[in-house]
Each structure stands twice: as structure tokens, then as C-alpha cells.
Design a protein around this motif. Structure first.
Motif, PDB file in Angstrom:
ATOM      1  N   TYR A  26      92.414  52.033  83.324  1.00 48.18           N
ATOM      2  CA  TYR A  26      91.563  51.911  84.513  1.00 48.18           C
ATOM      3  C   TYR A  26      90.506  50.818  84.379  1.00 48.18           C
ATOM      4  CZ  TYR A  26      88.145  54.800  82.026  1.00 48.18           C
ATOM      5  OH  TYR A  26      87.263  55.271  81.102  1.00 48.18           O
ATOM      6  N   GLN A  62      84.459  56.901  74.699  1.00 52.96           N
ATOM      7  CA  GLN A  62      84.600  57.610  75.972  1.00 52.96           C
ATOM      8  C   GLN A  62      84.027  59.031  75.904  1.00 52.96           C
ATOM      9  OE1 GLN A  62      85.591  56.402  78.955  1.00 52.96           O
ATOM     10  NE2 GLN A  62      85.582  54.346  78.123  1.00 52.96           N
ATOM     11  N   SER A  63      84.818  60.025  76.286  1.00 54.43           N
ATOM     12  CA  SER A  63      84.270  61.386  76.440  1.00 54.43           C
ATOM     13  C   SER A  63      83.748  62.018  75.153  1.00 54.43           C
ATOM     14  CB  SER A  63      85.331  62.307  77.017  1.00 54.43           C
ATOM     15  OG  SER A  63      85.166  62.410  78.400  1.00 54.43           O
ATOM     16  N   GLU A 154      83.582  50.579  84.002  1.00 51.47           N
ATOM     17  CA  GLU A 154      83.365  51.985  84.388  1.00 51.47           C
ATOM     18  C   GLU A 154      82.564  52.041  85.692  1.00 51.47           C
ATOM     19  OE1 GLU A 154      84.274  54.770  82.635  1.00 51.47           O
ATOM     20  OE2 GLU A 154      84.916  53.837  80.762  1.00 51.47           O
ATOM     21  N   ASN A 161      83.373  59.414  89.785  1.00 51.67           N
ATOM     22  CA  ASN A 161      82.147  59.839  89.097  1.00 51.67           C
ATOM     23  C   ASN A 161      80.928  59.709  90.014  1.00 51.67           C
ATOM     24  OD1 ASN A 161      83.327  60.603  86.650  1.00 51.67           O
ATOM     25  ND2 ASN A 161      83.487  58.462  86.008  1.00 51.67           N
ATOM     26  N   TYR A 185      75.605  57.420  82.166  1.00 53.55           N
ATOM     27  CA  TYR A 185      76.955  57.956  81.898  1.00 53.55           C
ATOM     28  C   TYR A 185      77.942  56.831  81.566  1.00 53.55           C
ATOM     29  CZ  TYR A 185      81.432  60.223  82.617  1.00 53.55           C
ATOM     30  OH  TYR A 185      82.718  60.683  82.432  1.00 53.55           O
ATOM     31  N   CYS A 189      79.935  56.334  77.962  1.00 59.23           N
ATOM     32  CA  CYS A 189      81.396  56.262  77.836  1.00 59.23           C
ATOM     33  C   CYS A 189      81.824  54.975  77.124  1.00 59.23           C
ATOM     34  CB  CYS A 189      82.062  56.289  79.215  1.00 59.23           C
ATOM     35  SG  CYS A 189      82.032  57.902  80.009  1.00 59.23           S
ATOM     36  N   TYR A 236      90.041  68.376  77.294  1.00 62.34           N
ATOM     37  CA  TYR A 236      90.575  68.408  78.659  1.00 62.34           C
ATOM     38  C   TYR A 236      91.279  69.740  78.894  1.00 62.34           C
ATOM     39  CZ  TYR A 236      89.516  63.515  77.959  1.00 62.34           C
ATOM     40  OH  TYR A 236      88.871  62.365  77.646  1.00 62.34           O
ATOM     41  N   GLY A 253      88.584  61.720  73.695  1.00 65.92           N
ATOM     42  CA  GLY A 253      88.227  60.750  74.733  1.00 65.92           C
ATOM     43  C   GLY A 253      89.451  59.954  75.131  1.00 65.92           C
ATOM     44  N   VAL A 254      89.418  59.364  76.320  1.00 64.99           N
ATOM     45  CA  VAL A 254      90.608  58.642  76.786  1.00 64.99           C
ATOM     46  C   VAL A 254      90.832  57.316  76.055  1.00 64.99           C
ATOM     47  CG1 VAL A 254      90.706  59.721  79.080  1.00 64.99           C
ATOM     48  CG2 VAL A 254      89.388  57.602  78.763  1.00 64.99           C
TER      49      VAL A 254
HETATM   50  N1  GLU Z   1      84.955  57.208  81.367  1.00 69.32           N
HETATM   51  C1  GLU Z   1      86.031  57.875  82.011  1.00 69.32           C
HETATM   52  C2  GLU Z   1      85.602  58.616  83.234  1.00 69.32           C
HETATM   53  O1  GLU Z   1      84.506  59.088  83.284  1.00 69.32           O
HETATM   54  C3  GLU Z   1      86.834  58.778  81.092  1.00 69.32           C
HETATM   55  C4  GLU Z   1      86.053  59.558  80.120  1.00 69.32           C
HETATM   56  C5  GLU Z   1      86.959  60.398  79.225  1.00 69.32           C
HETATM   57  O2  GLU Z   1      87.428  61.450  79.671  1.00 69.32           O
HETATM   58  O3  GLU Z   1      87.180  60.032  78.044  1.00 69.32           O
HETATM   59  O4  GLU Z   1      86.367  58.739  84.155  1.00 69.32           O
END
Ligand code: GLU
Length: 300
Positions: A26, A62-63, A154, A161, A185, A189, A236, A253-254
Motif C-alpha cells: 500500500y 508497523q503495528s 501512510e 485510518n 500514528y 507505523c 490480527y 506488523g505488516v
Molecule cells: N500502517 C498500516 C495501517 O495502519 C498497517 C499497520 C499494521 O497492521 O502493521 O493501515
């Protein structure tokens, strides 16, 4: 326990998985990451470090970084955090809007995006914006780096978001300016760290709140509770499968990274950018499953 030998065996055994999975796309800098990479670093609570593969290579955490505002919100607000965010697995996508509507603006847990926005909001209500990077840097023992191109990507693509933030605001569950929380945020990430750095930064979760350099970062009770939320909500929509296969609290994290904690023993970080259908690292999950199988130690 010969962790070095265990990690080397794992690296060999996960090799067939490295060409599988899907790199997240993305934002362009994440889409450019070559698929076939693997690294792992394990840091024991007494400071021994074991590594294999690309353990020193930085990637977009990321997450995984959502652990930081949760830790800070709990430090700053104690149990009052749970009036604004739940602690149950969500059973739906990490960026779902439907669930937030049905549950009147209280995100199911601090690791779905709405929940992380709330813990950031709680942090920003009681501490300056710099407190987030400062805590992360203190835990790591060095300044954490934000990858600007990822943060900008992002911000450009984060429509869902933004929708979540304004939705939270409509339920009065976001007190700061929505854009200020979103900026924090997106930067969070876009933090870039290696497995070695992640294993060090999150060693406080394995060591009753005591960081790698001996600094007390949280109470033992808070560390225990963060681990509990990781076990039920950290990966997740795959928490059940993770508990079954791996048996450790983990946050993924992604970017393909996962941090997992064996309380009292070690923090381990693993990275391989190919994701499974639910957004967790394919080889990373297998590596953690092999770790607890080969060592015959897990929280169960
Ligand atoms: N930064 C991305 C988002 O907020 C993905 C974060 C993640 O789940 O690792 O959509």
C-alpha cells in the motif's frame, strides 16, 4: 539451552517458505522490499543475544510499534485506559469500521488501529508528542528512526485510518485534534528497526518491566498485562492459531516482523516480509512455532 543452534536449525527449516507469501504494497517503499529475506534475534533477560540471517537489517515495524502507546497509556493512566478501549480479540479486520459503530466508539482492543489511535490519544493527553519516541528510544538505548517516505505514504493512503480517527471523535473517544493523533500514528507505523533492535527494545516485556539497560520502564504488573493482551489480540485475526502453534504472546506488523515474549526468559524478534492471508509473516510464524517446539518451552 543452545539457542544459537536452535536459531540456525530454524533458518534452514523455514527457507522453503521464503518465496511464498505476499509483501504488503500500500506504500511504495514497502512494496519494494525483496520477498526472500529472513532474520531472527533472541535476547535473554540476562542479556545474551543470539542471531541468525538478516537480524541486523532494519525493516518497517508497523503495528509492532503499537506496543509503545499502550505501554505509555497504561503508565500514564493506569486502569482508566480500559474505559476507552477494550481488551478482547476483535475477530474482524484490524481496520474495521463496522465493529466500532456497533460498539459505540470503544475499540475492541489496543492493537486494532482504532485502539492504537485511542492509546496514542491517551498518551498525548498527558505527555508531550516527543514522549512516544523518547520512550521507544529509552527502551532501545538509541534514537529510533522514522522512515520519512513510509510515514508520508501512510499519511497519503491512510483514508481508513482517518475515517477511524474521525469516527472515534464523533463518539468523543478522541480528545486531541484528530490530525495530530493521526500524524503520531503514521510516524509510529513508519518506525524502522532490526530484529536485534526489537529484541532489545521489548526486553522489558520479558523481564517484569525492566529494560535491557536495567531501567524500570513499567511495573511488573503492567508488563504481565501487556503480554496478556498480546496473547489474545497481538496477531490480527490469528490469535487462536498463534496460541495453538506458537504459545507465546506476540505482536506482528505488516512489514513482516513479529516480536514474541517468553516471560522471565527471553524476547525474540523475527522478520520475513512475505505475509500470510491474515497479514502475519509466513516464515516468521513458522520460525516461532519451531522455536517453542525445539526448546519445549512456551507459556503453556
Ligand atoms: N500502517 C498500516 C495501517 O495502519 C498497517 C499497520 C499494521 O497492521 O502493521 O493501515
Amino acid at each position: 539451552m543452545n539457542y544459537q543452534q536452535v536459531l540456525e536449525e530454524i533458518a534452514v527449516e523455514v527457507a522453503p517458505l521464503l518465496s511464498k507469501g505476499r509483501v504488503v504494497d500500500y506504500v511504495p517503499p514497502l512494496a519494494r522490499v525483496p520477498l526472500e529475506q529472513f532474520g531472527m534475534a533472541l535476547r535473554t533477560v540476562d542479556g545474551r543475544v543470539f542471531t541468525v540471517g538478516a537480524s541486523g537489517q532494519r525493516f518497517s515495524v508497523q503495528s509492532i510499534a503499537k506496543l509503545v502507546p499502550l505501554t505509555l497509556a497504561m503508565k500514564l493512566h493506569g486502569d482508566a485506559v480500559w474505559e476507552r478501549v477494550g481488551r478482547e480479540p476483535s475477530g474482524s479486520a484490524f481496520n474495521s469500521l463496522i465493529q466500532l459503530e456497533l460498539e459505540h466508539g470503544i475499540p475492541r482492543n489496543p492493537f486494532i488501529n482504532g485502539g492504537a489511535l485511542v492509546t496514542l490519544d491517551l498518551t498525548l493527553a498527558a505527555a508531550p508528542r516527543t514522549a512516544i519516541a523518547e520512550f521507544f528510544s529509552q527502551a532501545l538505548g538509541a534514537a529510533v528512526q522514522v522512515e520519512r517516505e513510509v510515514a508520508d505514504g501512510e499519511a497519503r493512503t491512510g483514508h481508513r485510518n482517518r475515517a477511524l480517527a474521525h469516527f472515534l471523535k464523533s463518539f468523543d473517544n478522541l480528545r486531541n485534534d484528530a490530525d495530530a493523533v493521526l500524524d503520531a500514528y503514521f510516524e509510529l507505523c513508519a518506525t524502522s528497526l532490526s530484529c536485534e533492535e526489537l529484541a532489545r527494545a521489548f526486553s522489558y516485556l520479558a523481564n517484569g518491566g525492566v529494560g535491557a539497560d536495567g531501567t524500570v520502564l513499567t511495573t511488573a504488573r503492567q508488563a504481565k498485562r501487556i503480554n496478556a493482551v498480546m496473547l489474545t489480540c497481538g496477531v490480527y485475526d490469528e490469535a487462536g492459531d498463534y496460541a495453538y502453534r506458537v504459545g507465546l504472546p506476540a505482536k506482528s506488523g505488516v512489514g513482516g516482523g513479529v516480536v514474541a515474549v517468553m516471560p522471565g526468559q527471553y524476547t525474540v524478534a523475527v522478520w520475513s516480509p512475505g505475509l500470510d492471508a491474515r497479514g502475519n509473516s509466513l516464515a516468521g510464524t513458522m520460525a516461532l512455532e519451531l522455536l517453542t517446539t525445539k526448546t519445549a518451552v512456551s507459556v503453556f
